[in-house]
Write a protein that holds these residues in place. Structure first.
Motif, PDB file in Angstrom:
ATOM      1  N   ALA A  59     -10.462   7.331   3.290  1.00 64.38           N
ATOM      2  CA  ALA A  59      -9.152   7.441   3.934  1.00 64.38           C
ATOM      3  C   ALA A  59      -9.169   6.794   5.315  1.00 64.38           C
ATOM      4  O   ALA A  59     -10.204   6.676   5.950  1.00 64.38           O
ATOM      5  N   SER A  60      -8.001   6.388   5.754  1.00 64.55           N
ATOM      6  CA  SER A  60      -7.869   5.792   7.082  1.00 64.55           C
ATOM      7  C   SER A  60      -8.003   6.869   8.153  1.00 64.55           C
ATOM      8  O   SER A  60      -7.606   8.012   7.965  1.00 64.55           O
TER       9      SER A  60
ATOM     10  N   GLU B 237      -3.341   8.047   2.197  1.00 67.39           N
ATOM     11  CA  GLU B 237      -3.276   6.919   3.130  1.00 67.39           C
ATOM     12  C   GLU B 237      -1.941   6.993   3.861  1.00 67.39           C
ATOM     13  O   GLU B 237      -1.312   8.044   3.866  1.00 67.39           O
TER      14      GLU B 237
ATOM     15  N   CYS C 107      -4.428   1.410   4.629  1.00 70.45           N
ATOM     16  CA  CYS C 107      -5.336   1.930   3.600  1.00 70.45           C
ATOM     17  C   CYS C 107      -6.756   1.531   3.967  1.00 70.45           C
ATOM     18  O   CYS C 107      -7.018   0.360   4.277  1.00 70.45           O
ATOM     19  N   ASP C 108      -7.668   2.477   3.914  1.00 72.48           N
ATOM     20  CA  ASP C 108      -9.068   2.222   4.248  1.00 72.48           C
ATOM     21  C   ASP C 108      -9.214   1.515   5.592  1.00 72.48           C
ATOM     22  O   ASP C 108      -9.991   0.567   5.740  1.00 72.48           O
TER      23      ASP C 108
ATOM     24  N   TYR D 258      -1.873  -3.583   5.722  1.00 72.03           N
ATOM     25  CA  TYR D 258      -1.266  -4.414   4.689  1.00 72.03           C
ATOM     26  C   TYR D 258       0.244  -4.443   4.938  1.00 72.03           C
ATOM     27  O   TYR D 258       0.894  -3.401   4.888  1.00 72.03           O
TER      28      TYR D 258
ATOM     29  N   GLN E 261      -3.815  -9.449  -0.324  1.00 68.51           N
ATOM     30  CA  GLN E 261      -4.700  -8.539  -1.047  1.00 68.51           C
ATOM     31  C   GLN E 261      -3.931  -7.283  -1.395  1.00 68.51           C
ATOM     32  O   GLN E 261      -3.031  -6.873  -0.668  1.00 68.51           O
ATOM     33  N   SER E 262      -4.289  -6.665  -2.500  1.00 65.16           N
ATOM     34  CA  SER E 262      -3.667  -5.399  -2.893  1.00 65.16           C
ATOM     35  C   SER E 262      -4.299  -4.256  -2.103  1.00 65.16           C
ATOM     36  O   SER E 262      -5.522  -4.186  -2.004  1.00 65.16           O
ATOM     37  N   PRO E 263      -3.485  -3.385  -1.538  1.00 62.52           N
ATOM     38  CA  PRO E 263      -4.040  -2.266  -0.775  1.00 62.52           C
ATOM     39  C   PRO E 263      -4.773  -1.239  -1.639  1.00 62.52           C
ATOM     40  O   PRO E 263      -5.638  -0.516  -1.160  1.00 62.52           O
ATOM     41  N   TYR E 264      -4.420  -1.179  -2.909  1.00 65.24           N
ATOM     42  CA  TYR E 264      -5.081  -0.285  -3.850  1.00 65.24           C
ATOM     43  C   TYR E 264      -4.866  -0.846  -5.254  1.00 65.24           C
ATOM     44  O   TYR E 264      -4.000  -1.687  -5.473  1.00 65.24           O
ATOM     45  N   ARG E 265      -5.656  -0.390  -6.182  1.00 60.10           N
ATOM     46  CA  ARG E 265      -5.590  -0.895  -7.555  1.00 60.10           C
ATOM     47  C   ARG E 265      -4.196  -0.698  -8.129  1.00 60.10           C
ATOM     48  O   ARG E 265      -3.615   0.387  -8.041  1.00 60.10           O
TER      49      ARG E 265
ATOM     50  N   ALA F 182      -1.454  -2.160  -7.072  1.00 61.83           N
ATOM     51  CA  ALA F 182      -0.401  -2.461  -6.099  1.00 61.83           C
ATOM     52  C   ALA F 182      -0.157  -3.964  -6.030  1.00 61.83           C
ATOM     53  O   ALA F 182      -1.040  -4.763  -6.332  1.00 61.83           O
TER      54      ALA F 182
END
Length: 113
Positions: free
Chosen positions: A2-3, A29, A43-44, A48, A65-69, A71
């Motif tokens: 997590a951020s 997130e 995210c992380d 984004y 880039q995708s922030p999560y799978r 997305a």
């Protein structure tokens, strides 16, 4: 992963001149809102920003880039760019002005007894 709260606080401080800016915890997130329009995700401990045509012209050659799978890809803003508050503020303002306003949610009806 997590951020951290410090990352979220720093980004919000940097873009405070963009308008009414806030972060909302979402699925572990954060969503970043500018004038009630979701413009970015944290995210992380990475930022984004939602892609728009105006944003693309502004950021130039910025990785996507995708922030999560699952997305949609977003602009992955490098941590070094976070230091430039004016640049980051302008990016979020451009993004917010290019996205549609949020839809009004219908109130939930209570079932009749």
């Amino acid at each position: 992963m997590a951020s951290s709260d410090s990352t979220v606080a720093f980004i919000l401080e940097q873009v405070s001149a963009a308008g009414k800016v806030r972060a909302k915890k979402m699925f572990g997130e954060y969503g970043v809102f500018c004038d009630e329009i979701m413009v970015a995700l944290i995210c992380d401990d990475q930022l984004y920003v939602k892609p728009t045509d105006q944003g693309q012209l502004f950021v130039g050659d910025c990785p996507m880039q995708s922030p999560y799978r699952g997305a949609k890809p977003c602009f992955l803003v490098a941590e070094g760019q976070w230091q430039d508050a004016m640049w980051l503020t302008q990016l979020l303002q451009l993004t917010a002005s290019s996205l549609p306003p949020p839809k009004k949610r219908q109130p939930k009806l209570k079932p009749k007894a």
